[in-house]
Write an enzyme that holds these catalytic residues in place. Structure first.
Site, PDB file in Angstrom:
ATOM      1  N   ASP A 204       1.867   2.508   6.736  1.00 27.54           N
ATOM      2  CA  ASP A 204       0.511   2.100   6.379  1.00 27.54           C
ATOM      3  C   ASP A 204      -0.170   3.182   5.535  1.00 27.54           C
ATOM      4  OD1 ASP A 204      -1.608   0.085   6.917  1.00 27.54           O
ATOM      5  OD2 ASP A 204      -2.637   1.800   7.806  1.00 27.54           O
ATOM      6  N   GLU A 269       3.340   1.390   2.057  1.00 30.23           N
ATOM      7  CA  GLU A 269       2.182   0.644   1.551  1.00 30.23           C
ATOM      8  C   GLU A 269       1.498   1.575   0.552  1.00 30.23           C
ATOM      9  OE1 GLU A 269      -2.075  -1.444   2.585  1.00 30.23           O
ATOM     10  OE2 GLU A 269      -1.494   0.425   3.512  1.00 30.23           O
TER      11      GLU A 269
HETATM   12  C1  GLC Z   1      -3.735  -0.967   5.516  1.00 33.92           C
HETATM   13  C2  GLC Z   1      -3.589  -2.239   6.315  1.00 33.92           C
HETATM   14  C3  GLC Z   1      -4.947  -2.773   6.599  1.00 33.92           C
HETATM   15  C4  GLC Z   1      -5.731  -1.746   7.395  1.00 33.92           C
HETATM   16  C5  GLC Z   1      -5.753  -0.409   6.681  1.00 33.92           C
HETATM   17  C6  GLC Z   1      -6.202   0.695   7.590  1.00 33.92           C
HETATM   18  O1  GLC Z   1      -4.273  -1.186   4.268  1.00 33.92           O
HETATM   19  O2  GLC Z   1      -2.761  -3.135   5.634  1.00 33.92           O
HETATM   20  O3  GLC Z   1      -4.915  -3.991   7.300  1.00 33.92           O
HETATM   21  O4  GLC Z   1      -7.037  -2.179   7.612  1.00 33.92           O
HETATM   22  O5  GLC Z   1      -4.467  -0.040   6.237  1.00 33.92           O
HETATM   23  O6  GLC Z   1      -5.216   1.002   8.517  1.00 33.92           O
END
Ligand code: GLC
Length: 538
Positions: A204, A269
């Site tokens: 993440d 991500e």
């Molecule tokens: C990422 C996740 C999202 C979350 C954020 C904070 O972007 O995909 O859903 O709110 O991280 O952890």
């Protein structure tokens, strides 16, 4: 043969994001869980999925629906327990699929014991697990960084007089990745989940772990006042000091060694919309895959679509993770114009993404062609909607999966579900499985087509001589074209004439019939439609 990197199983794989809270409820409490997922794995195997990414299932106060983790080494009881996770792994593996857990290393929950210790005792070794700063020169937050969810990225700890940094909610304090102890903790967390049998981790906010050492102000690009959506406000700054720091890639070089030992993959991500910047973070000895988010915010026009496909391919080659939807964005059918046109464009884009080297991911419901759900303001859960007046938030793409004609369309036997079921019986998996012309069958056919691409060249060559509105690339003998314009395009202008059209997204007109022969060759490509032709065959 070129070295396609490790692990070998990732090559040509198709991923699928399961938003666990809304996939399938196995214990009847109105919330999706691991046992519910277990019961639906056969469907994912039928669809042709190779890698199932499950959103966070760790203990969490759920301030951000599980992206606020209070214990990285166990399972949130409402999602099940470690035994359930093992059952999911065993079943997925027996169906030939791999499983990715979703680790959240940028921040913990404020309920995590590390943060509680840091807050209780500024002399505790855990204090330096987080980012603390004294107030700015005139008082107030230490710099101009803002939270993705609205307001400053800093909250005051009145006891110590210092602020803690949080790029998301105050309940999601950011970790200090310059502290070797934090790195050691996460290396153990990775080891733990790989030993449990996870085949990959999705990381993440993978682009943000290390922050500027001097905490300098971000340059301001526009005026955020009066903008309701906090994520649009966020884009009023050039995030050179809080995101995308080059030091972050060093962390993944260490993680990659751990992953390689377990034949596992690291999927970041990596929310950087500049492909060259992304390439600085996604290195051959670091993250295996960097998710590329531009298809989720692009305008639908041929020039943009081409750039959004070509730039990451050029910069990252087969390390691109292709996504057109996720649990964080409006669904593509709605973004791309809604209705039949939105579905056609989403399907056409799907063909183009599946044709490229890299790892494509579908997000649950994308294969059904679902539009955004309408959620009445009082029922919204997303903190973006709760904290920002006028912002719709992300619940629109997070409602329960529609499965069949059971209660809540087969999602849950509970009286009420955490978000309401938003779809109709015709949208369900069961209804679409029964209809050979459905969106679901069209997506499944594309995935099946891709399984034949494993030995294709890893290079896609984008074509310059196509008519306005058309995007195309060649990969080996295969030619992929998408009509990203607004008018019908005759195929004689696309270099397709005389070649065997392997597939087109208008319902598979030219897919082979039972006798193996192709239907009438198509003569035109309608807006949003895509096809793949074999120029080696005549
Ligand atoms: C990422 C996740 C999202 C979350 C954020 C904070 O972007 O995909 O859903 O709110 O991280 O952890």
């Amino acid at each position: 043969m070129t070295d396609r990197g490790s692990p070998a199983w990732l090559h040509n794989a198709v991923g699928y994001e399961v938003y666990l809270r809304s996939f399938a409820d196995g214990n009847g409490d109105g919330l999706g869980d691991l046992i519910g997922l277990h019961g639906r794995l056969d469907y994912l195997a039928w669809l042709g999925v190779d890698l199932v990414w499950i959103t966070p299932f760790f203990p969490s106060p759920m301030a951000d629906q599980g992206y606020d983790v209070s214990d990285y080494l166990s399972i949130e009881p409402c999602f099940g327990d470690l035994g359930d996770f093992k059952r999911v792994l065993e079943r997925a593996h027996s169906l030939g699929m791999r499983v990715a857990a979703d680790i959240v290393p940028n921040h913990t929950s404020s309920e995590h014991p590390w943060f509680k210790a840091a807050l209780d005792d500024p002399d505790s070794p855990y204090r330096d697990y987080y980012l603390w700063r004294d107030p700015g020169p005139g008082g107030g937050p230490p710099n101009n960084w803002i939270s993705h969810f609205g307001g400053p990225a800093w909250t005051l700890d009145p006891r110590s007089g210092q602020y803690w940094c949080h790029l998301f909610l105050a309940e999601q304090p950011d970790l200090n990745w310059r502290n070797p102890a934090v790195r050691a903790e996460f290396e153990q967390i990775l080891e733990f989940w790989f030993r449990q049998g996870a085949d990959a981790i999705r990381i993440d906010v993978a682009h943000a772990l290390v922050k500027d050492e001097q905490f300098r102000d971000n340059p301001q690009l526009g005026d955020p006042s009066g903008i309701a959506n906090p994520r649009t406000r966020f884009r009023c700054f050039d995030h050179v000091y809080d995101l995308g720091r080059p030091e972050t890639s060093d962390i993944y070089r260490g993680w990659r060694k751990i992953a390689d030992r377990h034949d596992a993959a690291l999927i970041g991500e990596t929310y950087l919309l500049d492909a060259d910047e992304l390439a600085g973070l996604v290195t051959p000895d670091g993250l295996n895959v960097g998710l590329w988010f531009a298809p989720m915010s692009m305008q639908w026009d041929a020039e943009t679509v081409r750039a959004v496909l070509e730039e990451p391919h050029r910069a990252l080659g087969s390390q691109v993770g292709w996504v057109q939807s996720s649990h964080d964005e409006s669904r593509p059918v709605s973004r791309f114009g809604g209705g039949a046109l939105g579905r056609q464009r989403s399907l056409g884009l799907c063909l183009m993404l599946l044709g490229l080297p890299g790892t494509p991911f579908l997000y649950q419901g994308e294969e059904l062609g679902l539009p955004d759900a309408q959620i009445p303001a009082g029922l919204r859960h997303d903190p973006i909607a709760r904290l920002n007046e006028g912002a719709t938030g992300r619940d629109v793409c997070r409602t329960p999966m529609p499965w069949d004609d059971g209660p809540h369309l087969g999602f849950s036997g509970a009286a009420a579900t955490w978000l309401p079921q938003a779809y109709d019986i015709a949208d369900t998996v069961a209804a679409q499985q029964a209809d050979p012309d459905s969106h679901l069958h069209a997506v499944r056919a594309l995935i099946e087509l891709r399984s034949g691409f494993a030995d294709l060249s890893d290079e896609a060559v984008f074509l310059d001589d196509l008519p306005a509105g058309i995007v195309g690339y060649r990969r080996g003998d295969l030619l992929f074209v998408l009509n990203a314009g607004d008018t019908v395009a005759g195929l004689e202008t696309l270099g397709v004439s005389g070649h065997q059209v392997l597939h087109r997204t208008d319902g598979g007109l030219s897919a082979p019939d039972e006798a193996g022969s192709l239907g009438e060759p198509p003569t035109a490509l309608t807006p949003g439609e895509a096809l793949v032709a074999d120029t080696g065959a005549h």
